[in-house]
Design an enzyme around this catalytic site. Structure first.
Site, short mmCIF file in Angstrom:
data_model
loop_
_atom_site.label_atom_id
_atom_site.label_comp_id
_atom_site.label_asym_id
_atom_site.label_seq_id
_atom_site.Cartn_x
_atom_site.Cartn_y
_atom_site.Cartn_z
CG LEU A 1 -2.01 -1.16 1.16
CD1 LEU A 1 -2.83 -1.17 2.44
CD2 LEU A 1 -2.90 -1.05 -0.06
CB CYS A 2 1.60 3.74 2.62
SG CYS A 2 -0.13 4.10 3.03
#
Length: 171
Positions: free
Chosen positions: A113-114
């Site tokens: 994700l990030c």
């Protein structure tokens, strides 16, 4: 030119309490060691802090939102509300380049994700990137309590492979 260490979302919510990563304590030790190495070598450390929605444990101001490792006065803290820190902070690229930074090393969470989105965002901004194996992680299935989907190890490996390929094609 120089490299900076981007420490992505190493906040209490990811390492303690209900959302704690299964391998969180081992990962924290490895990340802490890497931050110490960066500090000792004079490498700029940039702490990326996720501002979660107000109904989540990582909402700004809540105890679980806090960074696990306290930044020094020489380090940057960059808050974000999107997966990609560069999307949340359009001025970040110019600030880093103004400091002579041309390469970013990404460590932290969550791999798919990030960390992934911010690393790809860095490539789009013209930075060389590196993502050391063993210094990022996620959950089995991609979220706490998942009962299906790829394992955390599979997700980490896929991100590692994707980011290495992306880095090579833009390097």
């Amino acid at each position: 030119m120089a490299k900076a260490l981007m420490v992505v979302d190493v906040q209490f919510s990811m390492f303690f309490g209900d959302w704690a990563l299964p391998d969180g304590q081992e990962l924290l030790k490895a990340i802490g060691d890497r931050i110490l190495d960066a500090r000792e070598s004079g490498t700029l450390v940039v702490h990326v802090q996720n501002d979660g929605p107000e109904d989540e444990p990582d909402a700004p101001g809540l105890p679980m939102w806090e960074l696990v490792f306290s930044p020094t006065d020489q380090e940057l803290v960059v808050r974000k509300t999107t997966l990609n820190v560069f999307e949340s902070n359009p001025e970040l690229s110019a600030k880093l380049k103004g400091l002579g930074i041309d390469e970013l090393e990404f460590i932290g969470v969550q791999s798919e994700l990030c960390l992934r989105s911010s690393a790809l965002g860095a490539i789009e901004q013209g930075f060389k990137i590196s993502v050391p194996a063993g210094l990022h992680s996620t959950y089995d299935g991609g979220y706490p309590g998942a009962t299906s989907g790829p394992s955390a190890a599979e997700l980490r490996a896929a991100v590692q492979k994707e980011l290495a390929a992306a880095s090579e094609s833009h390097g």
